[in-house]
Write a protein that holds these residues in place. Structure first.
Motif, mmCIF file in Angstrom:
data_model
loop_
_atom_site.group_PDB
_atom_site.id
_atom_site.type_symbol
_atom_site.label_atom_id
_atom_site.label_comp_id
_atom_site.label_asym_id
_atom_site.label_seq_id
_atom_site.Cartn_x
_atom_site.Cartn_y
_atom_site.Cartn_z
ATOM 1 N N ALA A 7 0.865 -1.175 0.000
ATOM 2 C CA ALA A 7 0.000 0.000 0.000
ATOM 3 C C ALA A 7 0.902 1.225 0.000
ATOM 4 O O ALA A 7 1.681 1.409 0.933
ATOM 5 N N PRO A 8 0.842 2.069 -1.022
ATOM 6 C CA PRO A 8 1.746 3.215 -1.118
ATOM 7 C C PRO A 8 1.319 4.355 -0.193
ATOM 8 O O PRO A 8 0.934 5.442 -0.629
ATOM 9 N N VAL A 9 1.399 4.104 1.100
ATOM 10 C CA VAL A 9 0.996 5.079 2.112
ATOM 11 C C VAL A 9 1.894 4.887 3.328
ATOM 12 O O VAL A 9 2.345 3.771 3.605
ATOM 13 N N LEU A 10 2.160 5.956 4.046
ATOM 14 C CA LEU A 10 3.121 5.908 5.151
ATOM 15 C C LEU A 10 2.465 5.821 6.532
ATOM 16 O O LEU A 10 3.091 5.339 7.472
ATOM 17 N N ARG A 11 1.238 6.280 6.673
ATOM 18 C CA ARG A 11 0.589 6.344 7.982
ATOM 19 C C ARG A 11 0.396 4.958 8.587
ATOM 20 O O ARG A 11 -0.067 4.042 7.924
ATOM 21 N N LYS A 12 0.728 4.808 9.872
ATOM 22 C CA LYS A 12 0.652 3.515 10.552
ATOM 23 C C LYS A 12 -0.756 2.917 10.528
ATOM 24 O O LYS A 12 -0.939 1.745 10.246
ATOM 25 N N GLY A 13 -1.756 3.732 10.857
ATOM 26 C CA GLY A 13 -3.122 3.211 10.952
ATOM 27 C C GLY A 13 -3.906 3.273 9.665
ATOM 28 O O GLY A 13 -5.145 3.250 9.684
ATOM 29 N N SER A 14 -3.220 3.343 8.539
ATOM 30 C CA SER A 14 -3.872 3.482 7.235
ATOM 31 C C SER A 14 -4.883 2.369 6.963
ATOM 32 O O SER A 14 -4.613 1.194 7.194
ATOM 33 N N PHE A 15 -6.052 2.765 6.457
ATOM 34 C CA PHE A 15 -7.069 1.785 6.073
ATOM 35 C C PHE A 15 -6.564 0.919 4.916
ATOM 36 O O PHE A 15 -6.928 -0.253 4.795
ATOM 37 N N PHE A 40 5.320 0.174 2.810
ATOM 38 C CA PHE A 40 5.891 1.186 1.922
ATOM 39 C C PHE A 40 7.003 1.963 2.623
ATOM 40 O O PHE A 40 7.914 2.483 1.974
ATOM 41 N N ASN A 41 6.934 1.997 3.957
ATOM 42 C CA ASN A 41 7.976 2.676 4.738
ATOM 43 C C ASN A 41 9.340 2.014 4.572
ATOM 44 O O ASN A 41 10.370 2.611 4.904
ATOM 45 N N GLU A 42 9.358 0.768 4.071
ATOM 46 C CA GLU A 42 10.628 0.074 3.850
ATOM 47 C C GLU A 42 11.395 0.635 2.655
ATOM 48 O O GLU A 42 12.556 0.278 2.442
ATOM 49 N N PHE A 43 10.730 1.501 1.880
ATOM 50 C CA PHE A 43 11.348 2.028 0.656
ATOM 51 C C PHE A 43 11.405 3.559 0.719
ATOM 52 O O PHE A 43 10.756 4.250 -0.075
ATOM 53 N N PRO A 44 12.179 4.110 1.645
ATOM 54 C CA PRO A 44 12.248 5.570 1.754
ATOM 55 C C PRO A 44 12.856 6.193 0.505
ATOM 56 O O PRO A 44 13.820 5.666 -0.055
ATOM 57 N N MET A 45 12.255 7.301 0.068
ATOM 58 C CA MET A 45 12.774 7.975 -1.127
ATOM 59 C C MET A 45 12.398 9.449 -1.070
ATOM 60 O O MET A 45 11.311 9.808 -0.611
ATOM 61 N N GLY A 57 22.427 9.664 -8.016
ATOM 62 C CA GLY A 57 21.893 8.442 -8.613
ATOM 63 C C GLY A 57 20.543 8.059 -8.025
ATOM 64 O O GLY A 57 19.906 8.833 -7.312
ATOM 65 N N ILE A 58 20.116 6.841 -8.322
ATOM 66 C CA ILE A 58 18.819 6.336 -7.853
ATOM 67 C C ILE A 58 18.918 5.980 -6.369
ATOM 68 O O ILE A 58 19.819 5.235 -5.969
ATOM 69 N N PRO A 59 18.005 6.459 -5.522
ATOM 70 C CA PRO A 59 18.038 6.136 -4.090
ATOM 71 C C PRO A 59 17.897 4.639 -3.832
ATOM 72 O O PRO A 59 17.256 3.920 -4.609
ATOM 73 N N GLU A 60 18.484 4.176 -2.747
ATOM 74 C CA GLU A 60 18.438 2.756 -2.412
ATOM 75 C C GLU A 60 17.012 2.267 -2.205
ATOM 76 O O GLU A 60 16.684 1.131 -2.551
ATOM 77 N N GLY A 61 16.153 3.113 -1.631
ATOM 78 C CA GLY A 61 14.755 2.715 -1.431
ATOM 79 C C GLY A 61 14.058 2.418 -2.741
ATOM 80 O O GLY A 61 13.258 1.480 -2.837
ATOM 81 N N VAL A 62 14.366 3.198 -3.761
ATOM 82 C CA VAL A 62 13.786 2.982 -5.094
ATOM 83 C C VAL A 62 14.310 1.671 -5.677
ATOM 84 O O VAL A 62 13.555 0.876 -6.258
ATOM 85 N N LYS A 63 15.598 1.416 -5.510
ATOM 86 C CA LYS A 63 16.196 0.184 -6.037
ATOM 87 C C LYS A 63 15.583 -1.049 -5.362
ATOM 88 O O LYS A 63 15.332 -2.066 -6.023
ATOM 89 N N SER A 85 -7.481 12.168 -6.190
ATOM 90 C CA SER A 85 -6.465 11.815 -7.168
ATOM 91 C C SER A 85 -5.446 10.850 -6.569
ATOM 92 O O SER A 85 -5.588 10.385 -5.443
ATOM 93 N N ILE A 86 -4.405 10.550 -7.347
ATOM 94 C CA ILE A 86 -3.345 9.633 -6.935
ATOM 95 C C ILE A 86 -2.566 10.234 -5.763
ATOM 96 O O ILE A 86 -2.251 11.428 -5.770
ATOM 97 N N PRO A 87 -2.252 9.459 -4.730
ATOM 98 C CA PRO A 87 -1.466 9.970 -3.599
ATOM 99 C C PRO A 87 -0.057 10.378 -4.038
ATOM 100 O O PRO A 87 0.559 9.732 -4.888
ATOM 101 N N GLY A 88 0.457 11.437 -3.422
ATOM 102 C CA GLY A 88 1.790 11.913 -3.756
ATOM 103 C C GLY A 88 2.881 10.862 -3.609
ATOM 104 O O GLY A 88 3.727 10.711 -4.502
ATOM 105 N N PRO A 89 2.908 10.090 -2.499
ATOM 106 C CA PRO A 89 3.960 9.077 -2.349
ATOM 107 C C PRO A 89 3.943 8.029 -3.462
ATOM 108 O O PRO A 89 5.005 7.560 -3.897
ATOM 109 N N PHE A 90 2.740 7.665 -3.937
ATOM 110 C CA PHE A 90 2.613 6.673 -5.002
ATOM 111 C C PHE A 90 3.157 7.251 -6.309
ATOM 112 O O PHE A 90 3.954 6.617 -7.011
#
Length: 207
Positions: A7-15, A40-45, A57-63, A85-90
């Motif tokens: 889920a491309p969202v960072l909030r802990k209690g996200s639905f 998604f928090n495992e892929f910081p960017m 270069g490309i961030p490690e989270g993206v890789k 609309s589409i969430p910013g993090p996504f």
């Protein structure tokens, strides 16, 4: 079959984090399914910046995210809707992934689902999310599952209160995985269909 869920969202209690966990459990019921769920928090960017890409270069989270996507045969994404609309993090993740060659999202089978606190069940966000995925060559499954009024849709165990909704999600995931397991691309199947129709017509109406 390797299935990657997030889920491309960072909030802990996200639905949507709750919904993707349910989807992951359902997908794992299918024979030969190897399902991986990542936060998604495992892929910081950072926000995409061309100067940053040039300098560092490309961030490690993206890789790391790209590696998970590349290894998957099918991807299930539960995305929220931000201001219709589409969430910013996504979108930011998609923009970063598009800088890799080959693009990890190209020709990937993707199922979009979502949850929101509105009556529209993140449908508008889903429509907007499809656009950049299609541009990058992803095969986004046409059907969709959404949870409306998400703040009251889950029970204390983070399961959907409405069993009919769970049944609908189970059926959708089953149909998607059956479709995604096909070895040919969608246009290959379309060509096969036309050839079958032509052969049937020629047999019925010989020259």
């Amino acid at each position: 079959m390797k299935i990657f869920c997030f889920a491309p969202v960072l909030r802990k209690g996200s639905f949507n984090k709750k919904l993707i966990r349910i989807a992951k459990t359902i997908a794992a019921e299918y024979p030969d399914a190897q399902v991986e769920l990542c936060e998604f928090n495992e892929f910081p960017m950072p926000i995409y910046d061309g100067d940053l890409e040039t300098e560092k270069g490309i961030p490690e989270g993206v890789k790391k995210l790209a590696e998970k996507i590349t290894q998957a045969d099918a991807i299930i994404i539960s995305s929220p809707e931000y201001n219709g609309s589409i969430p910013g993090p996504f979108k930011n993740a998609i923009d970063w992934l598009s800088r890799l060659k080959p693009v990890p999202l190209a020709q990937k089978q993707i199922l979009l689902i979502g949850a929101s606190i509105s009556q529209f069940a993140a449908i508008k966000g889903n429509f907007h999310s499809r656009v950049p995925l299609h541009v990058l060559g992803s095969f986004v499954y046409p059907d969709y599952f959404g949870v409306a009024f998400a703040e009251s849709a889950f029970d204390e165990k983070d399961q959907l209160k409405d069993e009919k909704q769970t049944d609908r999600l189970r059926k959708l995931i089953g149909n998607f995985l059956h479709y995604a397991s096909r070895t040919e691309a969608p246009f290959d199947r379309l060509n096969e269909f036309f050839n079958e129709q032509k052969q049937s017509h020629d047999e019925k109406h010989p020259h």
